[in-house]
Design an enzyme around this catalytic site. Structure first.
Site, PDB file in Angstrom:
ATOM      1  N   LYS A   1     -22.051  -3.722 -63.339  1.00 16.43           N
ATOM      2  CA  LYS A   1     -22.876  -4.670 -64.095  1.00 16.43           C
ATOM      3  C   LYS A   1     -24.142  -4.028 -64.653  1.00 16.43           C
ATOM      4  O   LYS A   1     -24.605  -2.994 -64.181  1.00 16.43           O
ATOM      5  CB  LYS A   1     -23.176  -5.894 -63.231  1.00 16.43           C
ATOM      6  CG  LYS A   1     -21.936  -6.794 -63.137  1.00 16.43           C
ATOM      7  CD  LYS A   1     -22.189  -8.112 -62.485  1.00 16.43           C
ATOM      8  CE  LYS A   1     -20.881  -8.933 -62.537  1.00 16.43           C
ATOM      9  NZ  LYS A   1     -20.947 -10.113 -61.668  1.00 16.43           N
TER      10      LYS A   1
ATOM     11  N   ARG B   1     -16.115  -7.501 -54.964  1.00 13.80           N
ATOM     12  CA  ARG B   1     -15.220  -7.639 -56.124  1.00 13.80           C
ATOM     13  C   ARG B   1     -15.479  -6.441 -57.031  1.00 13.80           C
ATOM     14  O   ARG B   1     -16.571  -6.306 -57.570  1.00 13.80           O
ATOM     15  CB  ARG B   1     -15.532  -8.964 -56.827  1.00 13.80           C
ATOM     16  CG  ARG B   1     -14.650  -9.270 -58.026  1.00 13.80           C
ATOM     17  CD  ARG B   1     -15.067 -10.592 -58.662  1.00 13.80           C
ATOM     18  NE  ARG B   1     -14.259 -10.902 -59.816  1.00 13.80           N
ATOM     19  CZ  ARG B   1     -14.462 -10.387 -61.031  1.00 13.80           C
ATOM     20  NH1 ARG B   1     -15.452  -9.558 -61.229  1.00 13.80           N
ATOM     21  NH2 ARG B   1     -13.677 -10.713 -62.040  1.00 13.80           N
TER      22      ARG B   1
HETATM   23  N1  PMM Z   1     -18.275 -11.542 -62.151  1.00 13.56           N
HETATM   24  C1  PMM Z   1     -17.484 -11.601 -63.236  1.00 13.56           C
HETATM   25  C2  PMM Z   1     -16.316 -12.391 -63.228  1.00 13.56           C
HETATM   26  N2  PMM Z   1     -15.961 -13.099 -62.138  1.00 13.56           N
HETATM   27  N3  PMM Z   1     -16.391 -13.761 -59.913  1.00 13.56           N
HETATM   28  C3  PMM Z   1     -17.165 -13.728 -58.828  1.00 13.56           C
HETATM   29  N4  PMM Z   1     -16.831 -14.442 -57.737  1.00 13.56           N
HETATM   30  N5  PMM Z   1     -18.316 -12.979 -58.782  1.00 13.56           N
HETATM   31  C4  PMM Z   1     -18.733 -12.246 -59.842  1.00 13.56           C
HETATM   32  O1  PMM Z   1     -19.790 -11.601 -59.747  1.00 13.56           O
HETATM   33  C5  PMM Z   1     -17.943 -12.261 -61.032  1.00 13.56           C
HETATM   34  C6  PMM Z   1     -16.747 -13.043 -61.019  1.00 13.56           C
HETATM   35  C7  PMM Z   1     -17.858 -10.817 -64.461  1.00 13.56           C
HETATM   36  O2  PMM Z   1     -17.468  -9.492 -64.366  1.00 13.56           O
HETATM   37  P1  PMM Z   1     -16.068  -8.876 -64.974  1.00 13.56           P
HETATM   38  O3  PMM Z   1     -16.071  -9.157 -66.455  1.00 13.56           O
HETATM   39  O4  PMM Z   1     -16.107  -7.441 -64.618  1.00 13.56           O
HETATM   40  O5  PMM Z   1     -14.885  -9.549 -64.325  1.00 13.56           O
END
Ligand code: PMM
Length: 272
Positions: free
Chosen positions: A207, A247
């Site tokens: 991020k 994650r």
């Molecule tokens: N961040 C993204 C998408 N889904 N879900 C949870 N639980 N926590 C997060 O921090 C989160 C998420 C955005 O990041 P990506 O585009 O890399 O999936």
């Protein structure tokens, strides 16, 4: 030990693996690779939540994610569904997903809480204030730890009132969602102060706020891939702080980090 949730974005516009896994076969192959790399579960998402991203219809979202979840389930890979839509959550759980991961914590779709209660699955409630197109305007806090804690507790109360079993709820601080760079660090460093003893999922992988921390001459901190070592550092610290799961895009690096924490902690216990 902290679990590893591998990220599988089945979206043409996700910020760090833009378009590469849009094809079904490629998405399934990527999910299987995450499992081989040691991911305990694969988080399948069909709608990008990056700042400014356009929404997709629940029908299009289901078209992207359900076949992938079905195929991974058949291959014995545990999955979660990253969705804000109750109809997608239901279809995904019926296809084999064990966890609903809702970045809005049930706020975006009024039917989500009742659906999760009905499905009797695990639920990740992330801290969220608004959809991607508006979230950067809602990033002001007097005390970010206190306010995120209170807003997450309000989600827990609403979910429990709708019939969701409290022990099935996992909390997530929503790093980068309605948070300026400096707001993310207190949430990481002071997890017990907002989590209220509940299980915590940390989603820091690649991020922007990590880019800000590592930026210096010779480092292309704007490139998400350049944030991988910083991601692993957060995984290490989150595991040492007792996070339930991280994650991440790179499952292997996360598993390595978590194993190092485990070896360290075992030695601290036995030498003491
Ligand atoms: N961040 C993204 C998408 N889904 N879900 C949870 N639980 N926590 C997060 O921090 C989160 C998420 C955005 O990041 P990506 O585009 O890399 O999936």
């Amino acid at each position: 030990m902290t679990l590893v949730m591998g990220i599988l974005n089945v979206t043409p516009d996700s910020f760090s693996d833009g378009g590469r896994y849009a094809e079904l076969d490629a998405a399934i192959a990527r999910g299987l690779q995450l499992a081989r790399d040691g991911a305990d579960l694969v988080d399948v998402g069909g709608e990008s939540t990056r700042p400014g991203a356009a929404r997709v219809s629940p029908e299009e979202e289901r078209r992207r994610v359900v076949p992938v979840i079905r195929a991974l389930t058949e291959a014995g890979v545990a999955t979660s569904i990253d969705t804000m839509n109750a109809s997608t959550a239901r279809a995904a759980v019926e296809a084999g997903a064990g966890i609903v991961n809702d970045v809005s914590g049930g706020l975006a779709d009024r039917a989500m809480a009742g659906t999760v209660a009905d499905l009797a699955c695990e639920f990740v409630a992330m801290h969220w204030r608004a959809h991607s197109t508006e979230m950067d305007g809602l990033d002001t806090y007097e005390d970010v730890v206190r306010e995120v804690g209170a807003e997450l507790q309000a989600r827990v109360d609403a979910l429990v009132a709708a019939g969701v079993a409290e022990q099935r709820i996992v909390l997530d601080p929503g790093l980068g969602f309605s948070k300026v760079t400096e707001s993310n660090w207190p949430l990481l460093a002071r997890m017990p102060d907002w989590a209220g003893g509940r299980r915590v999922l940390v989603g820091a992988s690649r991020k922007r706020f990590l880019g800000a921390a590592i930026a210096r001459p010779g480092v292309d901190a704007a490139d998400p891939a350049a944030r991988e070592a910083a991601t692993t550092a957060v995984t290490t610290l989150a595991a040492a702080s007792g996070a339930w799961a991280v994650r991440v895009h790179d499952a292997r690096a996360a598993v390595d980090a978590i194993r190092v924490v485990s070896a360290w902690e075992n030695a601290a216990r036995t030498e003491g």
